[in-house]
Write a protein that holds these residues in place. Structure first.
Motif, PDB file in Angstrom:
ATOM      1  N   UNK A  10      47.010  34.985  34.721  1.00  0.00           N
ATOM      2  CA  UNK A  10      45.856  35.691  35.270  1.00  0.00           C
ATOM      3  C   UNK A  10      46.332  36.831  36.161  1.00  0.00           C
ATOM      4  N   UNK A  11      45.751  38.016  35.956  1.00  0.00           N
ATOM      5  CA  UNK A  11      46.077  39.174  36.787  1.00  0.00           C
ATOM      6  C   UNK A  11      44.774  39.723  37.357  1.00  0.00           C
ATOM      7  N   UNK A  12      44.744  39.908  38.669  1.00  0.00           N
ATOM      8  CA  UNK A  12      43.572  40.507  39.305  1.00  0.00           C
ATOM      9  C   UNK A  12      43.644  42.012  39.081  1.00  0.00           C
ATOM     10  N   UNK A  13      42.644  42.551  38.391  1.00  0.00           N
ATOM     11  CA  UNK A  13      42.594  43.984  38.110  1.00  0.00           C
ATOM     12  C   UNK A  13      41.830  44.708  39.215  1.00  0.00           C
ATOM     13  N   UNK A  14      40.727  44.098  39.632  1.00  0.00           N
ATOM     14  CA  UNK A  14      39.898  44.728  40.665  1.00  0.00           C
ATOM     15  C   UNK A  14      39.141  43.651  41.423  1.00  0.00           C
ATOM     16  N   UNK A  53      41.669  36.408  45.600  1.00  0.00           N
ATOM     17  CA  UNK A  53      42.398  37.318  44.721  1.00  0.00           C
ATOM     18  C   UNK A  53      43.902  37.125  44.804  1.00  0.00           C
ATOM     19  N   UNK A  54      44.402  36.910  46.003  1.00  0.00           N
ATOM     20  CA  UNK A  54      45.842  36.683  46.166  1.00  0.00           C
ATOM     21  C   UNK A  54      46.242  35.379  45.496  1.00  0.00           C
ATOM     22  N   UNK A  55      45.439  34.333  45.720  1.00  0.00           N
ATOM     23  CA  UNK A  55      45.748  33.023  45.141  1.00  0.00           C
ATOM     24  C   UNK A  55      45.722  33.071  43.616  1.00  0.00           C
ATOM     25  N   UNK A  56      44.730  33.734  43.059  1.00  0.00           N
ATOM     26  CA  UNK A  56      44.625  33.856  41.601  1.00  0.00           C
ATOM     27  C   UNK A  56      45.785  34.685  41.055  1.00  0.00           C
ATOM     28  N   UNK A  57      46.226  35.678  41.816  1.00  0.00           N
ATOM     29  CA  UNK A  57      47.319  36.534  41.380  1.00  0.00           C
ATOM     30  C   UNK A  57      48.661  35.822  41.276  1.00  0.00           C
ATOM     31  N   UNK A  68      30.417  42.154  44.554  1.00  0.00           N
ATOM     32  CA  UNK A  68      30.495  40.701  44.442  1.00  0.00           C
ATOM     33  C   UNK A  68      31.147  40.227  43.155  1.00  0.00           C
ATOM     34  N   UNK A  69      32.188  40.965  42.704  1.00  0.00           N
ATOM     35  CA  UNK A  69      32.869  40.570  41.467  1.00  0.00           C
ATOM     36  C   UNK A  69      34.375  40.724  41.602  1.00  0.00           C
ATOM     37  N   UNK A  70      35.056  39.961  40.771  1.00  0.00           N
ATOM     38  CA  UNK A  70      36.499  40.068  40.659  1.00  0.00           C
ATOM     39  C   UNK A  70      36.794  40.225  39.171  1.00  0.00           C
ATOM     40  N   UNK A  71      37.442  41.326  38.814  1.00  0.00           N
ATOM     41  CA  UNK A  71      37.790  41.587  37.422  1.00  0.00           C
ATOM     42  C   UNK A  71      39.192  41.052  37.175  1.00  0.00           C
ATOM     43  N   UNK A  72      39.301  40.133  36.215  1.00  0.00           N
ATOM     44  CA  UNK A  72      40.575  39.497  35.903  1.00  0.00           C
ATOM     45  C   UNK A  72      41.001  39.820  34.488  1.00  0.00           C
ATOM     46  N   UNK A 130      34.910  39.365  34.044  1.00  0.00           N
ATOM     47  CA  UNK A 130      34.359  39.656  35.367  1.00  0.00           C
ATOM     48  C   UNK A 130      33.813  38.362  35.960  1.00  0.00           C
ATOM     49  N   UNK A 131      34.405  37.954  37.087  1.00  0.00           N
ATOM     50  CA  UNK A 131      34.029  36.695  37.739  1.00  0.00           C
ATOM     51  C   UNK A 131      33.190  37.025  38.964  1.00  0.00           C
ATOM     52  N   UNK A 132      31.990  36.442  39.069  1.00  0.00           N
ATOM     53  CA  UNK A 132      31.190  36.678  40.276  1.00  0.00           C
ATOM     54  C   UNK A 132      31.814  35.972  41.479  1.00  0.00           C
ATOM     55  N   UNK A 133      31.806  36.646  42.602  1.00  0.00           N
ATOM     56  CA  UNK A 133      32.346  36.079  43.834  1.00  0.00           C
ATOM     57  C   UNK A 133      31.175  35.516  44.635  1.00  0.00           C
ATOM     58  N   UNK A 134      31.221  34.222  44.946  1.00  0.00           N
ATOM     59  CA  UNK A 134      30.133  33.658  45.754  1.00  0.00           C
ATOM     60  C   UNK A 134      30.140  34.261  47.152  1.00  0.00           C
ATOM     61  N   UNK A 135      28.968  34.370  47.783  1.00  0.00           N
ATOM     62  CA  UNK A 135      28.930  34.883  49.153  1.00  0.00           C
ATOM     63  C   UNK A 135      29.808  34.007  50.045  1.00  0.00           C
ATOM     64  N   UNK A 136      30.660  34.651  50.837  1.00  0.00           N
ATOM     65  CA  UNK A 136      31.594  33.885  51.660  1.00  0.00           C
ATOM     66  C   UNK A 136      31.941  34.669  52.903  1.00  0.00           C
ATOM     67  N   UNK A 137      32.757  34.037  53.735  1.00  0.00           N
ATOM     68  CA  UNK A 137      33.176  34.658  54.990  1.00  0.00           C
ATOM     69  C   UNK A 137      34.147  35.798  54.772  1.00  0.00           C
TER      70      UNK A 137
END
Length: 167
Positions: A125-129, A116-120, A135-139, A101-108
């Protein structure tokens, strides 16, 4: 002075249409027409955005200047991820895959989705959620033995490659 501005706009339409036709590898009249229409819309929209306010214009120019770095950095990430996946598949050892679980910094607006698209794109690496409210991205990553290193790598990649384009 107005003539130079109009000439620049026409030149942009021609260049964009040329790129479109090269990508299609076609010179059929319908393709040329579609290319001209799309290019004109892009140039007109860009001109409209550019003339909104000077601060926004500077911000847009700064963001657009970061696009080559974003694309280049994504290609580097893609090459590294492909190499890691290939090594694993060719007998370099079984992966220690898992969820991180990666925390997502506050952003626009839209920055998390773009991340998420770029990481995918990267094969290891697969974006699960992606949960912007939490404020999280599950990879799911190929090597999850050190979740803190995965998180640090993802945050570093975001800050260096994407933050300028999607603040």
């Amino acid at each position: 002075m107005r003539e130079i501005g109009m000439l620049a706009q026409v030149l942009r339409v021609v260049v964009l249409t040329t790129i479109y036709l090269l990508a299609l590898t076609s010179l059929r009249p319908g393709d040329v027409l579609v290319g001209l229409v799309l290019s004109t819309v892009v140039v007109a929209t860009a001109a409209r955005i550019r003339t909104s306010t000077s601060d926004r214009g500077r911000s847009l120019r700064r963001r657009l200047a970061g696009v080559p770095g974003l694309i280049g950095g994504t290609l580097v990430d893609l090459a590294k991820g492909t190499w890691a996946t290939t090594r694993c598949l060719m007998g370099g050892g079984l992966p220690h895959g898992g969820l991180v679980e990666v925390p997502i910094p506050p952003s626009g607006q839209g920055a998390a989705a773009a991340w998420g698209i770029r990481v995918g794109f990267v094969p290891d690496t697969v974006v699960v959620e992606l949960d912007e409210r939490k404020g999280t991205m599950l990879l799911h990553v190929l090597d999850a033995r050190d979740p803190d290193a995965v998180i640090a790598d993802q945050i570093d990649s975001y800050e260096r490659r994407q933050r300028r384009v999607f603040p």
